[in-house]
Enzyme design. Structure first.
Site, PDB file in Angstrom:
ATOM      1  N   PRO A   1       0.790  -1.234   0.000  1.00 16.46           N
ATOM      2  CA  PRO A   1       0.000   0.000   0.000  1.00 16.46           C
ATOM      3  C   PRO A   1       0.825   1.289   0.000  1.00 16.46           C
ATOM      4  CG  PRO A   1       0.078  -0.904   2.200  1.00 16.46           C
ATOM      5  CD  PRO A   1       0.799  -1.876   1.313  1.00 16.46           C
ATOM      6  N   CYS A   2       1.555   1.519  -1.078  1.00 18.83           N
ATOM      7  CA  CYS A   2       2.386   2.719  -1.171  1.00 18.83           C
ATOM      8  C   CYS A   2       1.541   3.991  -1.184  1.00 18.83           C
ATOM      9  CB  CYS A   2       3.312   2.637  -2.373  1.00 18.83           C
ATOM     10  SG  CYS A   2       2.490   2.380  -3.938  1.00 18.83           S
TER      11      CYS A   2
END
Length: 174
Positions: A141-142
């Site tokens: 989940p950048c």
């Protein structure tokens, strides 16, 4: 002496979600790629950068993860624990991606925080570069990484997509 490189067989699928068309690629090691929302199936295949000699259109082994990603895109709370194939990245990139994966749903952290977590507190910019190469966004989940000043920061998929992903998790940015 030349070393022959063995091609890695990939299965992939393009599928529709509430955010648009996404695509996923899986190897025998795990999920290797995820294409962020695109306007159509053809754009997904381009975004996945598939090699037609080693990629096979298939939903084999992908039904469950596709359903989970579709549910996430509709706003359902999900954490992804699937096995990943991070072999496309350097050791540093793999460290960044693995640590980023620990950020809980609905929370954000800064580039500096991530750099500190991997033992390189002055490497916030390098962390940003590694996140820009993230082959499996959403699952890694950048989009949950923001600037130290609280602003949204950057995102390879574009800031509109980043805002939409954060909004799905209850996080609002102007």
């Amino acid at each position: 002496m030349r070393h022959k490189r063995t091609a890695v067989r990939q299965h992939f699928a393009a599928f529709k979600t509430a955010l648009g068309w996404l695509g996923i690629g899986i190897t025998e090691k795990g999920i290797a790629r995820l294409a962020l929302p695109q306007t159509g199936e053809k754009e997904v295949l381009t975004a996945l950068r598939l090699n037609s000699e080693t990629a096979y259109i298939s939903f084999e082994h992908l039904d469950d993860i596709i359903s989970r990603i579709q549910a996430y895109c509709e706003g359902q709370y999900l954490d992804f624990s699937e096995t990943l194939d991070l072999s496309s990245g350097s050791i540093f990139e793999q460290q960044v991606w693995s640590t980023c994966r620990s950020i809980p749903y609905g929370h954000t952290r800064s580039y500096g925080w991530l750099a500190t977590q991997i033992g390189c507190p002055k490497a916030a910019r390098a962390v940003g570069n590694a996140l820009g190469k993230n082959p499996i966004p959403i699952i890694i989940p950048c989009h949950r990484i923001i600037a130290a000043n609280g602003s949204i920061g950057g995102f390879t998929g574009g800031l509109d997509i980043k805002r939409r992903l954060l909004m799905l998790e209850g996080i609002r940015f102007p």
